[in-house]
Design a protein around this motif. Structure first.
Motif, PDB file in Angstrom:
ATOM      1  N   GLN A   1     -48.662 -26.382  -7.777  1.00 23.44           N
ATOM      2  CA  GLN A   1     -49.093 -26.200  -8.689  1.00 23.44           C
ATOM      3  C   GLN A   1     -48.909 -24.975  -9.699  1.00 23.44           C
ATOM      4  O   GLN A   1     -48.730 -25.072 -11.408  1.00 23.44           O
ATOM      5  CB  GLN A   1     -49.849 -26.742  -8.626  1.00 23.44           C
ATOM      6  CG  GLN A   1     -50.527 -28.106  -9.962  1.00 23.44           C
ATOM      7  CD  GLN A   1     -49.676 -29.054 -10.722  1.00 23.44           C
ATOM      8  OE1 GLN A   1     -48.139 -29.185 -10.125  1.00 23.44           O
ATOM      9  NE2 GLN A   1     -49.180 -29.321 -12.179  1.00 23.44           N
ATOM     10  N   SER A   2     -49.867 -23.515  -9.282  1.00 21.58           N
ATOM     11  CA  SER A   2     -49.279 -22.835 -10.510  1.00 21.58           C
ATOM     12  C   SER A   2     -48.577 -21.904 -10.494  1.00 21.58           C
ATOM     13  O   SER A   2     -47.455 -21.816 -11.735  1.00 21.58           O
ATOM     14  CB  SER A   2     -50.739 -21.879  -9.333  1.00 21.58           C
ATOM     15  OG  SER A   2     -49.785 -21.248  -8.865  1.00 21.58           O
ATOM     16  N   GLY A   3     -47.629 -22.452  -9.465  1.00 21.69           N
ATOM     17  CA  GLY A   3     -46.045 -22.051  -9.847  1.00 21.69           C
ATOM     18  C   GLY A   3     -45.752 -22.144 -10.929  1.00 21.69           C
ATOM     19  O   GLY A   3     -44.860 -22.030 -11.623  1.00 21.69           O
ATOM     20  N   GLN A   4     -45.849 -23.261 -10.325  1.00 21.31           N
ATOM     21  CA  GLN A   4     -44.916 -24.675 -11.246  1.00 21.31           C
ATOM     22  C   GLN A   4     -45.241 -24.308 -13.233  1.00 21.31           C
ATOM     23  O   GLN A   4     -44.610 -24.365 -14.144  1.00 21.31           O
ATOM     24  CB  GLN A   4     -44.763 -25.834 -10.818  1.00 21.31           C
ATOM     25  CG  GLN A   4     -43.595 -26.969 -11.100  1.00 21.31           C
ATOM     26  CD  GLN A   4     -44.364 -28.183 -10.457  1.00 21.31           C
ATOM     27  OE1 GLN A   4     -44.932 -28.312 -10.363  1.00 21.31           O
ATOM     28  NE2 GLN A   4     -42.900 -28.825 -10.125  1.00 21.31           N
ATOM     29  N   ASN A   5     -46.557 -23.904 -13.046  1.00 22.68           N
ATOM     30  CA  ASN A   5     -47.430 -23.275 -14.097  1.00 22.68           C
ATOM     31  C   ASN A   5     -46.728 -22.290 -14.887  1.00 22.68           C
ATOM     32  O   ASN A   5     -46.067 -22.268 -16.045  1.00 22.68           O
ATOM     33  CB  ASN A   5     -48.970 -23.681 -14.012  1.00 22.68           C
ATOM     34  CG  ASN A   5     -48.492 -24.906 -14.580  1.00 22.68           C
ATOM     35  OD1 ASN A   5     -48.603 -26.557 -14.552  1.00 22.68           O
ATOM     36  ND2 ASN A   5     -50.617 -25.638 -13.833  1.00 22.68           N
ATOM     37  N   VAL A   6     -46.347 -20.945 -13.533  1.00 23.74           N
ATOM     38  CA  VAL A   6     -46.079 -20.168 -14.402  1.00 23.74           C
ATOM     39  C   VAL A   6     -44.407 -20.101 -14.740  1.00 23.74           C
ATOM     40  O   VAL A   6     -44.125 -19.702 -15.850  1.00 23.74           O
ATOM     41  CB  VAL A   6     -46.797 -19.071 -13.576  1.00 23.74           C
ATOM     42  CG1 VAL A   6     -45.118 -17.891 -13.765  1.00 23.74           C
ATOM     43  CG2 VAL A   6     -47.818 -18.703 -13.252  1.00 23.74           C
TER      44      VAL A   6
ATOM     45  N   THR B   1     -44.277 -21.779 -18.212  1.00 25.69           N
ATOM     46  CA  THR B   1     -44.583 -20.999 -19.574  1.00 25.69           C
ATOM     47  C   THR B   1     -44.069 -19.656 -19.951  1.00 25.69           C
ATOM     48  O   THR B   1     -43.347 -19.646 -21.157  1.00 25.69           O
ATOM     49  CB  THR B   1     -45.553 -20.388 -19.434  1.00 25.69           C
ATOM     50  OG1 THR B   1     -47.259 -21.631 -18.295  1.00 25.69           O
ATOM     51  CG2 THR B   1     -46.987 -19.662 -20.387  1.00 25.69           C
TER      52      THR B   1
END
Length: 162
Positions: A2-7, A10
């Motif tokens: 999920q954090s990789g997708q957020n990066v 962004t």
């Protein structure tokens, strides 16, 4: 995940919603960072800059003759041109070329004394001249080497001798 997708979202947001000016500004910053990183890597991989000439030095006393000799060696792949060797900041040896891989054997009397001021430093006038006599025109046989400076068109090096 999920954090990789957020990066990724962004980063994509910088380019999708912005103007052409914003995109160019980010591209300039990225190129600048890449240049800085490449420069740091290039400097870190460069050879030893302390000895840009690839010079070698040796000192030996020949016991049977009680004479001292100096070795100056060109360990680089290119010839040195317009070579100036200064010993202890006072004695000079000049030679036009030292070939790649060559070794010069020098004695103290191969060096000429070139730096004599007939007054002590710091005096404002010439009324009180130096009382010590001018040294001989060549290096004395008991010369103790402390600093060797080699200058050539291809580079320079200072070698402090313990």
């Amino acid at each position: 995940m999920q954090s990789g997708q957020n990066v990724i979202e962004t980063i994509g947001g910088f380019f999708s919603g912005g103007s052409r000016y914003q995109t160019e500004k980010i591209a300039v910053v990225v190129v600048y960072v890449l240049i800085v990183v490449a420069t740091v890597i290039w400097v870190g991989m460069s050879p030893d800059s302390e000895n840009e000439l690839g010079a070698g030095y040796g000192f030996e006393i020949l016991e049977p003759l009680n004479q001292q000799i100096f070795f100056l060696e060109n360990k680089s792949d290119e010839d040195w041109n317009n070579v100036r060797v200064v010993l202890n900041r006072n004695y000079l040896y000049k030679v036009e070329t030292i070939e790649a891989g060559a070794r010069r054997v020098l004695r103290p009397d191969d060096f000429t004394y070139y730096y004599w001021v007939p007054r002590p430093w710091g005096r404002d006038s010439w009324e009180t001249l130096e009382t010590d006599a001018k040294p001989d025109s060549t290096g004395p046989m008991d010369l103790k080497p402390k600093l060797l400076e080699v200058r050539a068109n291809e580079g320079r090096i200072n070698i402090e001798i313990p």
